[in-house]
Scaffold this motif. Structure first.
Motif, PDB file in Angstrom:
ATOM      1  N   VAL A 104       0.845  -1.201   0.000  1.00 36.50           N
ATOM      2  CA  VAL A 104       0.000   0.000   0.000  1.00 36.50           C
ATOM      3  C   VAL A 104       0.879   1.249   0.000  1.00 36.50           C
ATOM      4  N   PRO A 105       0.332   2.411  -0.373  1.00 38.55           N
ATOM      5  CA  PRO A 105       1.095   3.647  -0.270  1.00 38.55           C
ATOM      6  C   PRO A 105       1.408   3.970   1.181  1.00 38.55           C
ATOM      7  N   ARG A 106       2.583   4.488   1.417  1.00 37.15           N
ATOM      8  CA  ARG A 106       3.033   4.797   2.773  1.00 37.15           C
ATOM      9  C   ARG A 106       2.054   5.720   3.506  1.00 37.15           C
ATOM     10  N   GLU A 107       1.390   6.604   2.760  1.00 36.28           N
ATOM     11  CA  GLU A 107       0.475   7.574   3.373  1.00 36.28           C
ATOM     12  C   GLU A 107      -0.705   6.919   4.074  1.00 36.28           C
ATOM     13  N   LEU A 108      -0.988   5.657   3.754  1.00 36.04           N
ATOM     14  CA  LEU A 108      -2.132   4.980   4.372  1.00 36.04           C
ATOM     15  C   LEU A 108      -1.798   4.435   5.758  1.00 36.04           C
ATOM     16  N   LEU A 109      -0.511   4.280   6.082  1.00 39.20           N
ATOM     17  CA  LEU A 109      -0.107   3.618   7.321  1.00 39.20           C
ATOM     18  C   LEU A 109      -0.706   4.219   8.593  1.00 39.20           C
ATOM     19  N   PRO A 110      -0.702   5.558   8.777  1.00 42.19           N
ATOM     20  CA  PRO A 110      -1.267   6.097  10.027  1.00 42.19           C
ATOM     21  C   PRO A 110      -2.733   5.700  10.254  1.00 42.19           C
ATOM     22  N   ALA A 111      -3.490   5.574   9.171  1.00 40.97           N
ATOM     23  CA  ALA A 111      -4.908   5.224   9.311  1.00 40.97           C
ATOM     24  C   ALA A 111      -5.103   3.765   9.695  1.00 40.97           C
ATOM     25  N   LEU A 112      -4.061   2.951   9.532  1.00 45.47           N
ATOM     26  CA  LEU A 112      -4.155   1.532   9.869  1.00 45.47           C
ATOM     27  C   LEU A 112      -3.893   1.264  11.344  1.00 45.47           C
TER      28      LEU A 112
END
Length: 238
Positions: A104-112
């Motif tokens: 996934v794009p790195r930008e999605l990590l905080p939402a996970l």
């Protein structure tokens, strides 16, 4: 059988025999080593959030050749992104494997991120509120947000999980152009899982309230019975 190496794979995995190597397939090797460190290297800062909690890598992915084949088929550079990373979309408590991980794009990590740690005996994401009540705490627009106070920590945790599902859903929609079909499907499954957990916790909280109410009423009745017996004895003496 390929010979297992020591420190490079932390006595757990193997580079295997095949076309993939760390010099040519640097991104796959970097993702594999990061995953292995998290699970099998106690000296790694990330070990506390994975290996120390019993999280491990599936047998298939302990072989770099098999992991790299899976990863190379999915690796990409999302336009406008800081890069793609391997992420466990089904939760931090899950093991690393093809059923739980996506690129996934790195930008999605905080939402996970979903807090699972207890704080002062409370579930992650839950704080004490006034009047012996409990409230979920989340971040909204970069600022802390206290949710409505609840009677039980289970209900407050349900609020927290629902909020995290909503955040993940919104962030995935914002980054939709960067996501693969596999990632979209996995995000939808993760949101559904969080909401199902919230429903179960809310029901658990309601049961806990009913049990406490029943116990309180039983105690009150017992005290009233003792008071009646004491009153009866006094009247008999008179």
């Amino acid at each position: 059988m390929p010979k297992k190496k020591g420190s490079p794979v932390f006595n757990a995995g193997t580079m295997g025999e095949g076309p993939y190597n760390k010099h040519v397939h640097k991104r796959a090797y970097g993702a594999w080593m990061c995953m292995m460190q998290r699970c099998y290297n106690p000296r790694s800062l990330s070990y506390a959030s994975a290996g120390a909690k019993g999280v491990h890598v599936c047998d298939e992915w302990l072989d770099f050749q098999r992991f790299a084949a899976w990863y190379e088929a999915r690796d990409y550079v999302p336009e406008g992104s800081a890069g793609a990373v391997l992420a466990r979309l089904m939760g931090a408590e899950t093991n690393f494997g093809p059923d739980t991980c996506r690129v996934v794009p790195r930008e999605l990590l905080p939402a996970l991120v979903v807090s699972g740690r207890s704080r002062r005996g409370l579930p992650g994401g839950v704080n004490k509120a006034a009047g012996h009540r409990y409230a979920a705490m989340t971040m909204q627009n970069g600022k802390p947000c206290r949710h409505e106070a609840r009677d039980t920590p289970e209900e407050a945790r349900a609020d927290y999980l629902e909020a995290r599902a909503n955040t993940l859903e919104a962030e995935a929609a914002r980054l939709d152009a960067m996501l693969t079909d596999e990632a979209r499907t996995a995000v939808a499954a993760r949101c559904a899982k969080l909401r199902a957990e919230a429903v179960a916790l809310r029901a658990e909280g309601i049961r806990a309230k009913e049990e406490r109410r029943t116990a309180f009423e039983a105690k009150l009745q017992a005290m009233q019975a003792i008071q009646r017996r004491g009153k009866g004895k006094k009247e008999a003496i008179r």
